[in-house]
Write a protein that holds these residues in place. Structure first.
Motif, PDB file in Angstrom:
ATOM      1  N   THR A 206      48.954  34.623  68.556  1.00  0.00           N
ATOM      2  CA  THR A 206      48.116  34.520  67.661  1.00  0.00           C
ATOM      3  C   THR A 206      47.595  32.920  67.382  1.00  0.00           C
ATOM      4  O   THR A 206      46.488  32.811  67.077  1.00  0.00           O
ATOM      5  N   ALA A 207      48.594  32.011  67.495  1.00  0.00           N
ATOM      6  CA  ALA A 207      48.057  30.633  67.263  1.00  0.00           C
ATOM      7  C   ALA A 207      46.960  30.328  68.573  1.00  0.00           C
ATOM      8  O   ALA A 207      45.920  29.808  68.081  1.00  0.00           O
ATOM      9  N   LEU A 208      47.402  30.739  69.787  1.00  0.00           N
ATOM     10  CA  LEU A 208      46.359  30.391  70.952  1.00  0.00           C
ATOM     11  C   LEU A 208      45.146  31.076  70.738  1.00  0.00           C
ATOM     12  O   LEU A 208      44.128  30.565  71.227  1.00  0.00           O
ATOM     13  N   LYS A 209      45.157  32.379  70.179  1.00  0.00           N
ATOM     14  CA  LYS A 209      43.731  33.160  70.026  1.00  0.00           C
ATOM     15  C   LYS A 209      42.872  32.519  69.157  1.00  0.00           C
ATOM     16  O   LYS A 209      41.594  32.508  69.134  1.00  0.00           O
TER      17      LYS A 209
ATOM     18  N   HIS B  94      57.297  27.298  82.020  1.00  0.00           N
ATOM     19  CA  HIS B  94      56.576  26.099  82.028  1.00  0.00           C
ATOM     20  C   HIS B  94      56.543  25.394  80.591  1.00  0.00           C
ATOM     21  O   HIS B  94      55.608  25.013  80.130  1.00  0.00           O
ATOM     22  N   MET B  95      57.681  25.613  79.777  1.00  0.00           N
ATOM     23  CA  MET B  95      57.586  25.258  78.490  1.00  0.00           C
ATOM     24  C   MET B  95      57.723  23.756  78.433  1.00  0.00           C
ATOM     25  O   MET B  95      57.248  23.202  77.460  1.00  0.00           O
ATOM     26  N   GLY B  96      58.171  22.941  79.372  1.00  0.00           N
ATOM     27  CA  GLY B  96      57.976  21.513  79.487  1.00  0.00           C
ATOM     28  C   GLY B  96      56.604  21.004  79.480  1.00  0.00           C
ATOM     29  O   GLY B  96      56.210  20.333  78.510  1.00  0.00           O
ATOM     30  N   GLU B  97      55.639  21.586  80.277  1.00  0.00           N
ATOM     31  CA  GLU B  97      54.288  21.406  80.158  1.00  0.00           C
ATOM     32  C   GLU B  97      53.837  21.854  78.714  1.00  0.00           C
ATOM     33  O   GLU B  97      52.983  20.884  78.462  1.00  0.00           O
ATOM     34  N   ALA B  98      54.060  23.020  78.142  1.00  0.00           N
ATOM     35  CA  ALA B  98      53.638  23.542  77.005  1.00  0.00           C
ATOM     36  C   ALA B  98      54.154  22.334  76.010  1.00  0.00           C
ATOM     37  O   ALA B  98      53.134  21.945  75.131  1.00  0.00           O
ATOM     38  N   GLU B  99      55.137  21.877  75.980  1.00  0.00           N
ATOM     39  CA  GLU B  99      55.528  20.884  74.941  1.00  0.00           C
ATOM     40  C   GLU B  99      54.769  19.584  75.091  1.00  0.00           C
ATOM     41  O   GLU B  99      54.538  18.822  74.109  1.00  0.00           O
ATOM     42  N   ALA B 100      54.351  19.356  76.506  1.00  0.00           N
ATOM     43  CA  ALA B 100      53.557  17.937  76.506  1.00  0.00           C
ATOM     44  C   ALA B 100      52.337  18.317  76.074  1.00  0.00           C
ATOM     45  O   ALA B 100      51.821  17.381  75.644  1.00  0.00           O
ATOM     46  N   ILE B 101      51.864  19.242  76.243  1.00  0.00           N
ATOM     47  CA  ILE B 101      50.606  19.743  75.755  1.00  0.00           C
ATOM     48  C   ILE B 101      50.602  19.622  74.276  1.00  0.00           C
ATOM     49  O   ILE B 101      49.580  18.869  73.548  1.00  0.00           O
ATOM     50  N   ALA B 102      51.673  20.315  73.532  1.00  0.00           N
ATOM     51  CA  ALA B 102      51.618  20.123  72.200  1.00  0.00           C
ATOM     52  C   ALA B 102      51.681  18.557  71.782  1.00  0.00           C
ATOM     53  O   ALA B 102      51.268  18.510  70.647  1.00  0.00           O
ATOM     54  N   ARG B 103      52.579  17.739  72.315  1.00  0.00           N
ATOM     55  CA  ARG B 103      52.555  16.358  72.024  1.00  0.00           C
ATOM     56  C   ARG B 103      51.299  15.539  71.925  1.00  0.00           C
ATOM     57  O   ARG B 103      50.936  14.809  71.329  1.00  0.00           O
TER      58      ARG B 103
ATOM     59  N   ALA C  67      46.571  12.764  69.849  1.00  0.00           N
ATOM     60  CA  ALA C  67      44.894  12.738  69.873  1.00  0.00           C
ATOM     61  C   ALA C  67      44.714  13.080  68.132  1.00  0.00           C
ATOM     62  O   ALA C  67      44.016  12.173  67.399  1.00  0.00           O
ATOM     63  N   ALA C  68      45.443  13.730  67.392  1.00  0.00           N
ATOM     64  CA  ALA C  68      45.147  13.914  66.052  1.00  0.00           C
ATOM     65  C   ALA C  68      45.576  12.767  65.493  1.00  0.00           C
ATOM     66  O   ALA C  68      44.954  12.445  64.310  1.00  0.00           O
ATOM     67  N   GLU C  69      46.542  11.835  65.785  1.00  0.00           N
ATOM     68  CA  GLU C  69      47.083  10.694  65.422  1.00  0.00           C
ATOM     69  C   GLU C  69      46.048   9.701  65.336  1.00  0.00           C
ATOM     70  O   GLU C  69      45.669   8.647  64.546  1.00  0.00           O
ATOM     71  N   HIS C  70      45.725   9.464  66.748  1.00  0.00           N
ATOM     72  CA  HIS C  70      44.972   8.134  67.053  1.00  0.00           C
ATOM     73  C   HIS C  70      43.137   8.230  67.284  1.00  0.00           C
ATOM     74  O   HIS C  70      42.527   7.335  67.149  1.00  0.00           O
ATOM     75  N   VAL C  71      42.798   9.452  67.524  1.00  0.00           N
ATOM     76  CA  VAL C  71      41.081   9.534  67.570  1.00  0.00           C
ATOM     77  C   VAL C  71      40.631   9.695  66.276  1.00  0.00           C
ATOM     78  O   VAL C  71      41.045  10.506  65.412  1.00  0.00           O
ATOM     79  N   THR C  72      39.858   8.841  66.125  1.00  0.00           N
ATOM     80  CA  THR C  72      38.804   8.873  64.763  1.00  0.00           C
ATOM     81  C   THR C  72      37.445   8.773  65.117  1.00  0.00           C
ATOM     82  O   THR C  72      37.099   8.261  65.907  1.00  0.00           O
TER      83      THR C  72
ATOM     84  N   GLY D  59      43.727  20.639  61.909  1.00  0.00           N
ATOM     85  CA  GLY D  59      44.756  21.209  61.208  1.00  0.00           C
ATOM     86  C   GLY D  59      45.322  22.370  62.051  1.00  0.00           C
ATOM     87  O   GLY D  59      46.629  22.448  62.759  1.00  0.00           O
ATOM     88  N   GLU D  60      44.543  23.308  62.639  1.00  0.00           N
ATOM     89  CA  GLU D  60      44.763  24.358  63.294  1.00  0.00           C
ATOM     90  C   GLU D  60      45.386  23.770  64.814  1.00  0.00           C
ATOM     91  O   GLU D  60      46.368  24.718  65.180  1.00  0.00           O
ATOM     92  N   ALA D  61      44.782  22.620  65.129  1.00  0.00           N
ATOM     93  CA  ALA D  61      45.398  22.468  66.606  1.00  0.00           C
ATOM     94  C   ALA D  61      46.863  22.117  66.485  1.00  0.00           C
ATOM     95  O   ALA D  61      47.874  22.283  67.273  1.00  0.00           O
ATOM     96  N   GLU D  62      47.086  21.225  65.227  1.00  0.00           N
ATOM     97  CA  GLU D  62      48.508  20.727  65.092  1.00  0.00           C
ATOM     98  C   GLU D  62      49.354  22.053  64.821  1.00  0.00           C
ATOM     99  O   GLU D  62      50.619  22.015  65.022  1.00  0.00           O
ATOM    100  N   ALA D  63      48.983  23.145  64.180  1.00  0.00           N
ATOM    101  CA  ALA D  63      49.529  24.497  64.006  1.00  0.00           C
ATOM    102  C   ALA D  63      49.965  25.050  65.187  1.00  0.00           C
ATOM    103  O   ALA D  63      51.142  25.343  65.496  1.00  0.00           O
ATOM    104  N   ILE D  64      48.958  25.145  66.142  1.00  0.00           N
ATOM    105  CA  ILE D  64      49.042  25.686  67.615  1.00  0.00           C
ATOM    106  C   ILE D  64      50.232  24.834  68.240  1.00  0.00           C
ATOM    107  O   ILE D  64      51.269  25.431  68.766  1.00  0.00           O
ATOM    108  N   ALA D  65      50.230  23.487  68.227  1.00  0.00           N
ATOM    109  CA  ALA D  65      51.292  22.541  68.876  1.00  0.00           C
ATOM    110  C   ALA D  65      52.531  22.736  68.088  1.00  0.00           C
ATOM    111  O   ALA D  65      53.691  22.896  69.073  1.00  0.00           O
ATOM    112  N   ARG D  66      52.760  23.030  66.833  1.00  0.00           N
ATOM    113  CA  ARG D  66      54.159  23.409  66.200  1.00  0.00           C
ATOM    114  C   ARG D  66      54.646  24.804  66.690  1.00  0.00           C
ATOM    115  O   ARG D  66      55.806  24.915  66.861  1.00  0.00           O
TER     116      ARG D  66
END
Lengths: 202, 202
Positions: free
Chosen positions: A15-18, A39-48, A53-58, B41-48
Motif C-alpha cells: 500500500t505504501a509503495l503504491k 534485498h532487505m539490505g538495499e531496501a533499508e538503504a533506500i529508506a535511509r 534527502a528529506a533532512e538535507h534538501v531544501t 511526508g508520504e516518502a518518509e512514511a514509505i521509508a518507515r
C-alpha cells in the motif's frame, strides 16, 4: 479455513509503495516482494536515503531550485553566471533540461507551478512576489518567461509580463517553432503557424 | 561556470530508487522529485514501512511462506486446512495465485527457487531437505509438485519426484492443457499436445 494473504506488514508495504508516482498494485507488489526476498539490505538503504534527502534538501531561498541546508543553490552561488539574466520556469525540475542544453548562462526562478484557476492555483500560490523583488533589486536585467506553451503556461507568462512590464527589465519568451531534427510533415498546425510567424531572415 | 545538476542528496536518492525492480533512471527521477516536491511526508512514511517490514516479516519456519516474528505462517497455523496435502511451489509469491483460485485447501512448501545448474542453483540451495523431513513426519500425504513448466521447473519436479518416490506419499503435478477462455487457435503446439495427451472422458 481462510484464504491466505500476505501478512499485514507486507500488505502495508505494498500500500505504501503504491503511492509512488507511476506505480500501480502490480509494480508495488513486485517491489515489496523484491525487498522481502533477499534485498532487505538495499531496501533499508533506500529508506535511509529518503530520510537523508528529506533532512538535507531544501529549496534555494533565492530561486526555488533544489539546494541543501537552506543555502542558496549552486546556480545562485556561481559567480560566473550572468546575474542579469533570470529564466523563469514552472518547476525546479525544468532547470535541468535547460542546463543540459548548455545554451544558458544565467540564473533561474522557479515558480513552483503555473496559474490555473480551475485547480485553485492563484498568483499568491506561486513564487511571484519573490520574483518581483528580485527584479527590483537587479536593474537592467532580462527576464525570460520559460513557462510551458500550454494554456496555463501561456496565461502565467502573460500575467508575469503585465506585472513586470513597468519595471526596469526586458522581458522575453523562448522561440516557438519546429523542433530540431523534425520535418514539416510531423508538425502540428499551431507549431507550423508559430514557426512561420517567427521565421528568421538568412 | 559549471552546469547545474541536482544536489548530491537528490542524486543519491535517484541512484537508490533506481535499484528497485522495473524502475529506470526516468522513473527514479520522477519518484525522487515527487518526494521532494511536497510529498516528503508520504516518502518518509514509505521509508518507515520498509523498515517495519524488514523488522517483522520472516519466512515461515515450516513452509517458507511470508510470516511475522518467526512464527509459522497463517496457512500452517490454520487447523481447517488438510495437513496431508502439500503443494510445492518455487517462490513464496506463487502461493497467492493458488489461494485466490480458492481451489486448494492444503498446505504449501516454498522451495525458494528452482534447480538451475547454469545459475549455480543446486539442490542444497533450495528448501528441499525441510520438504523431505516434512513428508517423513506426515505419513500418507500427497505432494503436489507445482513448480513451473519451463525447463528448470520441470527439472526441479523430476528431481523431487525421484527423491520422494520411495517415501510414504503420493506425488502429483498440476494438469497441463488449454487455459480457460482460450480457443484452439491461440494455443502453442506443446500446450495442445499436453491437452490432447491429458484429455478427460466426458
Amino acid at each position: 479455513m481462510n484464504n491466505l494473504d500476505y501478512p499485514i506488514p507486507v500488505l502495508e508495504l505494498v500500500t505504501a509503495l503504491k503511492q509512488l508516482p507511476g506505480i500501480g498494485t502490480r509494480g508495488a507488489e513486485r517491489m515489496a516482494l523484491w525487498m522481502l526476498q533477499g534485498h532487505m539490505g538495499e531496501a533499508e538503504a533506500i529508506a535511509r536515503t529518503i530520510g537523508q534527502a528529506a533532512e538535507h534538501v531544501t529549496p534555494c531561498p533565492v530561486c526555488g531550485f533544489f539546494s541543501t541546508e537552506g543555502e542558496p543553490c549552486a546556480a545562485c552561488r556561481d559567480e560566473e553566471r550572468d546575474s542579469r539574466l533570470i529564466c523563469v520556469v514552472e518547476q525546479a525540475t525544468d532547470v535541468i533540461p535547460i542546463e543540459r542544453s548548455s545554451a544558458y548562462r544565467g540564473l533561474y526562478h522557479c515558480l513552483g507551478g503555473k496559474l490555473s484557476p480551475l485547480d485553485d492555483v492563484e498568483p499568491e500560490d506561486l513564487n511571484i512576489q519573490s520574483l518581483v523583488e528580485r527584479v527590483s533589486r537587479q536593474p537592467d536585467c532580462e527576464v525570460i518567461l520559460a513557462t510551458g506553451s500550454d494554456v496555463e503556461g501561456e496565461a502565467t507568462a502573460t500575467y508575469l509580463h503585465h506585472l513586470l512590464k513597468e519595471m526596469d527589465c526586458r522581458i522575453s519568451r523562448p522561440a516557438q517553432g519546429l523542433p530540431a531534427g523534425s520535418g514539416l510533415s510531423h508538425a502540428d498546425t499551431l507549431t507550423l503557424m508559430k514557426a512561420l510567424e517567427g521565421r528568421t531572415r538568412l
